[in-house]
Write an enzyme that holds these catalytic residues in place. Structure first.
Site, short mmCIF file in Angstrom:
data_model
loop_
_atom_site.label_atom_id
_atom_site.label_comp_id
_atom_site.label_asym_id
_atom_site.label_seq_id
_atom_site.Cartn_x
_atom_site.Cartn_y
_atom_site.Cartn_z
N ALA A 13 0.84 -1.20 0.00
CA ALA A 13 0.00 0.00 0.00
C ALA A 13 0.87 1.24 0.00
CB ALA A 13 -0.92 -0.01 1.23
N GLY A 42 4.28 7.08 3.62
CA GLY A 42 5.07 6.29 2.68
C GLY A 42 4.40 5.02 2.22
N CYS A 85 -8.17 0.15 1.35
CA CYS A 85 -8.00 1.35 0.51
C CYS A 85 -9.31 1.78 -0.13
CB CYS A 85 -6.91 1.13 -0.53
SG CYS A 85 -5.31 0.71 0.21
#
Length: 222
Positions: free
Chosen positions: A155, A168, A186
């Protein structure tokens, strides 16, 4: 770029540390790369929708200011937080995301896995039927089940403040994947989440962290 291994650290405290570092840095501050794991936690992006958290149970949900929707962090996952001055590197947001994904793709390639990008869905994906094959992801995608045959292995979520990036990427190595079934990862209902272990890669956290960090340093150096 200075690389720091933080060990297993609280998410909220690490988030606060990244914000403080970014707020205090100057044009001369060296970039850093923080590598860590987090205890189990769901993190919700700045535009995250509550309905994508299906059943948090005892796992805390932390609101954060990165982009994207909800994801899960837990032991067995390599978290890499580049704290970088994008202006100094001459990178705009789109190129920065491309380089982060490229570092992940090359890390997977080093383990014999073919990673894929999907337009409009940051992160890295694999073909569940043939993770090591070089063919494209299953196409055409069925609108009734667009994620069939696709698994997400890494991810990505970033924040850019005053031309500097933080937050990040997260690479799933060998972890308990069941918390991912308690969210729409997500923001995508029906998206399977995998780790290196479940697609046949035998490695450990330290080796995966070494590989990913080396590639991130390479792609994010002047």
């Amino acid at each position: 770029m200075k690389t720091l291994r933080l060990g297993r650290v609280d998410y909220a405290a690490t988030d606060a540390g990244m914000r403080a570092f970014t707020d205090a840095r100057t044009a001369e501050t060296p970039d850093e790369l923080w590598l860590c794991e987090h205890p189990p936690v769901f993190t919700q992006g700045i535009a995250g929708k509550a309905e994508h958290v299906l059943d948090a149970g005892a796992i805390p949900v932390v609101q954060t200011n990165r982009g994207g929707q909800v994801t899960y962090h837990g032991p067995g996952q390599v978290i890499a937080y580049p704290l970088v001055d994008l202006r100094r590197l001459g990178l705009h947001a789109k190129e920065y995301v491309f380089r982060l994904e490229q570092a992940l793709l090359k890390t997977l390639e080093g383990q014999g896995v073919t990673g894929h990008r999907i337009a409009g869905a940051p992160g890295v994906y694999v073909n569940l039927q043939d993770p090591s094959g070089h063919g494209a992801l299953p196409e055409p995608r069925d609108p009734r089940d667009p994620w069939r045959g696709i698994g997400k292995v890494a991810a990505l979520g970033i924040k850019i403040s005053r031309g500097c990036g933080y937050h990040g990427v997260a690479l799933n190595v060998a972890m308990d994947l069941s918390p991912f079934t308690r969210i729409n990862p997500c923001g995508y209902a029906g998206l399977a989440t995998v780790d290196l272990s479940t697609i046949g890669v035998v490695t450990d956290w330290d080796a995966a962290a070494d590989s990913l960090s080396a590639r991130l340093v390479n792609y994010l150096s002047p």
